[in-house]
Design a protein around this motif. Structure first.
Motif, mmCIF file in Angstrom:
data_model
loop_
_atom_site.group_PDB
_atom_site.id
_atom_site.type_symbol
_atom_site.label_atom_id
_atom_site.label_comp_id
_atom_site.label_asym_id
_atom_site.label_seq_id
_atom_site.Cartn_x
_atom_site.Cartn_y
_atom_site.Cartn_z
ATOM 1 N N MET A 71 20.717 76.308 24.216
ATOM 2 C CA MET A 71 20.083 76.194 22.902
ATOM 3 C C MET A 71 20.626 74.988 22.149
ATOM 4 O O MET A 71 19.864 74.191 21.576
ATOM 5 C CB MET A 71 20.315 77.459 22.075
ATOM 6 C CG MET A 71 19.889 77.318 20.619
ATOM 7 S SD MET A 71 20.020 78.823 19.642
ATOM 8 C CE MET A 71 18.427 79.557 20.027
ATOM 9 N N LEU A 72 21.952 74.822 22.142
ATOM 10 C CA LEU A 72 22.563 73.694 21.433
ATOM 11 C C LEU A 72 22.141 72.363 22.048
ATOM 12 O O LEU A 72 21.908 71.383 21.327
ATOM 13 C CB LEU A 72 24.087 73.825 21.448
ATOM 14 C CG LEU A 72 24.658 75.035 20.707
ATOM 15 C CD1 LEU A 72 26.179 75.066 20.818
ATOM 16 C CD2 LEU A 72 24.240 75.045 19.238
ATOM 17 N N ALA A 73 22.009 72.318 23.366
ATOM 18 C CA ALA A 73 21.579 71.090 24.027
ATOM 19 C C ALA A 73 20.175 70.704 23.596
ATOM 20 O O ALA A 73 19.877 69.526 23.346
ATOM 21 C CB ALA A 73 21.639 71.260 25.543
ATOM 22 N N GLY A 74 19.277 71.687 23.503
ATOM 23 C CA GLY A 74 17.927 71.416 23.033
ATOM 24 C C GLY A 74 17.920 70.881 21.617
ATOM 25 O O GLY A 74 17.178 69.947 21.282
ATOM 26 N N LEU A 75 18.761 71.451 20.771
ATOM 27 C CA LEU A 75 18.864 70.992 19.377
ATOM 28 C C LEU A 75 19.395 69.566 19.304
ATOM 29 O O LEU A 75 18.880 68.741 18.541
ATOM 30 C CB LEU A 75 19.785 71.942 18.597
ATOM 31 C CG LEU A 75 19.227 73.340 18.334
ATOM 32 C CD1 LEU A 75 20.346 74.291 17.901
ATOM 33 C CD2 LEU A 75 18.135 73.291 17.264
ATOM 34 N N VAL A 76 20.422 69.281 20.078
ATOM 35 C CA VAL A 76 21.002 67.933 20.084
ATOM 36 C C VAL A 76 19.968 66.909 20.553
ATOM 37 O O VAL A 76 19.807 65.838 19.957
ATOM 38 C CB VAL A 76 22.257 67.889 20.984
ATOM 39 C CG1 VAL A 76 22.683 66.449 21.251
ATOM 40 C CG2 VAL A 76 23.400 68.667 20.337
ATOM 41 N N ALA A 77 19.270 67.230 21.636
ATOM 42 C CA ALA A 77 18.331 66.276 22.221
ATOM 43 C C ALA A 77 17.160 65.962 21.300
ATOM 44 O O ALA A 77 16.730 64.811 21.181
ATOM 45 C CB ALA A 77 17.823 66.800 23.565
ATOM 46 N N ILE A 78 16.613 66.962 20.626
ATOM 47 C CA ILE A 78 15.422 66.754 19.787
ATOM 48 C C ILE A 78 15.769 66.077 18.465
ATOM 49 O O ILE A 78 14.884 65.579 17.757
ATOM 50 C CB ILE A 78 14.706 68.102 19.519
ATOM 51 C CG1 ILE A 78 13.272 67.877 19.018
ATOM 52 C CG2 ILE A 78 15.493 68.954 18.528
ATOM 53 C CD1 ILE A 78 12.369 67.184 19.996
ATOM 54 N N THR A 79 17.050 65.999 18.131
ATOM 55 C CA THR A 79 17.476 65.443 16.842
ATOM 56 C C THR A 79 17.022 64.004 16.647
ATOM 57 O O THR A 79 16.712 63.595 15.532
ATOM 58 C CB THR A 79 19.011 65.561 16.717
ATOM 59 O OG1 THR A 79 19.351 66.950 16.650
ATOM 60 C CG2 THR A 79 19.541 64.876 15.476
ATOM 61 N N ALA A 80 16.934 63.221 17.703
ATOM 62 C CA ALA A 80 16.505 61.832 17.567
ATOM 63 C C ALA A 80 15.003 61.693 17.398
ATOM 64 O O ALA A 80 14.526 60.763 16.748
ATOM 65 C CB ALA A 80 16.947 61.023 18.779
ATOM 66 N N SER A 81 14.233 62.612 17.968
ATOM 67 C CA SER A 81 12.783 62.397 18.089
ATOM 68 C C SER A 81 11.920 63.400 17.346
ATOM 69 O O SER A 81 10.693 63.307 17.395
ATOM 70 C CB SER A 81 12.394 62.440 19.577
ATOM 71 O OG SER A 81 12.657 63.722 20.119
ATOM 72 N N CYS A 82 12.517 64.355 16.630
ATOM 73 C CA CYS A 82 11.720 65.451 16.066
ATOM 74 C C CYS A 82 10.678 64.993 15.050
ATOM 75 O O CYS A 82 9.723 65.722 14.768
ATOM 76 C CB CYS A 82 12.627 66.515 15.452
ATOM 77 S SG CYS A 82 13.746 65.898 14.186
ATOM 78 N N GLY A 83 10.811 63.783 14.511
ATOM 79 C CA GLY A 83 9.814 63.243 13.593
ATOM 80 C C GLY A 83 8.895 62.237 14.244
ATOM 81 O O GLY A 83 8.189 61.498 13.544
#
Length: 466
Positions: free
Chosen positions: A310-322
């Motif tokens: 779960m934390l890995a998914g959160l970290v990865a999407i942090t750059a591109s979520c917008g």
């Protein structure tokens, strides 16, 4: 006849009255519209200030989440030490970022490399204080990542000194390159050559890669815990509380509402809900894929690795979520989950490094994937669901026919690894020579709670055991 005449008089009277009323009201209405426009603008500004303060508070709470994850995945005898490290990380972070960090990150640009004024927040107005608050809680997070990776054998004094360098130098310098608007990844020769600016919406590299690869440097130098490897093979050292680890994971996930949602930097932004939706789609996908992998590999789903998924998914999407569509957020999360599992295995079986909480794989490796994913899945400015959002990636990703965004993401990734790992390795090496990075063997065996702090986090449990 009388009735018609009467109706005409009444009609003329009403028309005349209407003209008089309109004549009297028009100037007042124009003034009212202007006043209302000003009031709406003031309300929007106030909403943004409140939004950033609240989001900063949510990110601040993430330090509680980090604390719980770290103590849950380590042993009882080091609980107090870990709590003290995390508590002092935010305390030092507040003061150091006020004194030095903000200036190096957002001060007047010097050659695209570093900020050069506003030390001790000199000349800061109310707007800058709001930004300082929001950025400060991010700054301390990088050091907390290092804390977990080096847990159970690192000197408390050495860690505190390192935290000062992380918040006062390592984090803000790279942050200047990315977020100041004048750094080498957003203006100057690199950008001119490639044609687009580097994109890291909320910190997959600025926060997570910097923390993760700094942690890798520290772990390599401090060495594994006693008993972690037996004839080169990793030995499982169970943490003492999965309930605390899972509670910490969920608090961290909640923290991403502020982390990513707040990074819109606008409380009136119409896309906040989409940013948050992408964030949690990736989180769920990351956890699901790790659960399936561990279930298939061992016959039983692994709890701590699933939480790290779960934390890995959160970290990865942090750059591109917008910048990406919702389906892409799911794919990014799935791949992040695979990366975190493979990264933990790679660290233990190939590099022979000991990371009790999996911080290097979660933040370093998954953060790197998050940076690359921008260059693959970004829809591009002016296109798609984030068409008019100022914070979306400028260039289209590889899937949409672009290559420039991917190219500069690769450059930024390389610079992040070199900077974080290189400068941290040097600092840790100096700290080791000057004060010792690792505690004595007898202290590690007895536990850092008693040896470093003179008390246990669970005195009744310890007394009963004795």
């Amino acid at each position: 006849m009388w009735k018609r005449s009467n109706q005409r008089i009444s009609g003329l009277f009403l028309i005349t009255l209407g003209i008089i009323i309109i004549t009297l009201i028009l100037p007042v209405s124009a003034a009212s519209v202007e006043e209302n426009s000003e009031s709406i603008a003031d309300l929007q500004t106030a909403l943004t200030v409140v939004w950033l303060i609240i989001c900063g508070g949510i990110v601040f709470l993430m330090h509680a989440g980090f604390s719980l994850v770290e103590i849950g995945l380590t042993r009882v005898k080091n609980t107090t030490n870990i709590l003290m490290k995390n508590f002092m990380t935010i305390c030092l972070g507040i003061v150091v970022y006020w004194a030095v960090g903000w200036a190096l990150m957002y001060g007047a640009d010097a050659a695209g490399l570093i900020g050069s004024d506003q030390f001790f927040m000199t000349g800061a107005d109310n707007g800058i204080w709001t930004s300082w608050w929001f950025q400060m809680v991010f700054a301390a997070t990088g050091a907390t990542i290092v804390s977990g990776a080096m847990a159970e054998r690192t000197s408390f004094k050495a860690y505190l000194v390192y935290t000062i360098f992380m918040v006062g130098l390592i984090y803000p310098v790279f942050g200047h390159w990315v977020w100041s608007g004048a750094g080498i990844l957003t203006s100057g020769p690199i950008v001119d050559t490639i044609g687009v600016v580097y994109h890291d919406f909320a910190g997959s590299s600025v926060v997570h890669m910097i923390g993760g690869f700094s942690a890798l440097a520290g772990v390599l130098l401090v060495g594994p815990r006693i008993g972690k490897f037996n004839n080169g093979k990793p030995v499982v050292i169970p943490g003492h509380s999965l309930p605390l680890a899972f509670l910490g994971t969920l608090i961290l996930a909640f923290g991403w509402v502020g982390f990513n949602g707040g990074s819109t930097l606008d409380g009136n932004d119409p896309y906040i809900s989409l940013v948050i939706a992408n964030t949690f789609l990736a989180a769920g996908a990351g956890a699901i894929i790790v659960l399936l992998i561990t279930w298939m590999k061992t016959g039983k789903p692994d709890p701590s690795l699933t939480a790290n998924g779960m934390l890995a998914g959160l970290v990865a999407i942090t750059a591109s979520c917008g910048s990406v569509a919702s389906w892409a957020a799911v794919v990014i999360g799935l791949i992040a989950g695979i990366i975190v599992y493979a990264g933990v295995m790679f660290n233990e079986y190939t590099l022979k490094v000991d990371d009790p909480v999996g911080a290097i794989a979660v933040h370093g490796y998954s953060g790197a994937w998050g940076i690359l994913s921008v260059g693959i899945f970004a829809i591009g400015q002016g296109n798609g669901i984030f068409a008019d959002a100022a914070y979306t990636a400028a260039g289209a990703g590889l899937l949409y026919g672009g290559y420039q965004q991917f190219a500069i993401q690769v450059v930024g990734l390389i610079l992040a690894v070199i900077w974080a790992f290189g400068i941290s390795f040097i600092i840790f090496k100096i700290l080791d020579a000057v004060m010792g990075l690792r505690v004595p063997e007898e202290d590690e065996i007895a536990g850092l709670d008693i040896k470093e702090h003179g008390m246990s986090a669970y005195p009744e449990f310890v007394l009963a055991k004795e």
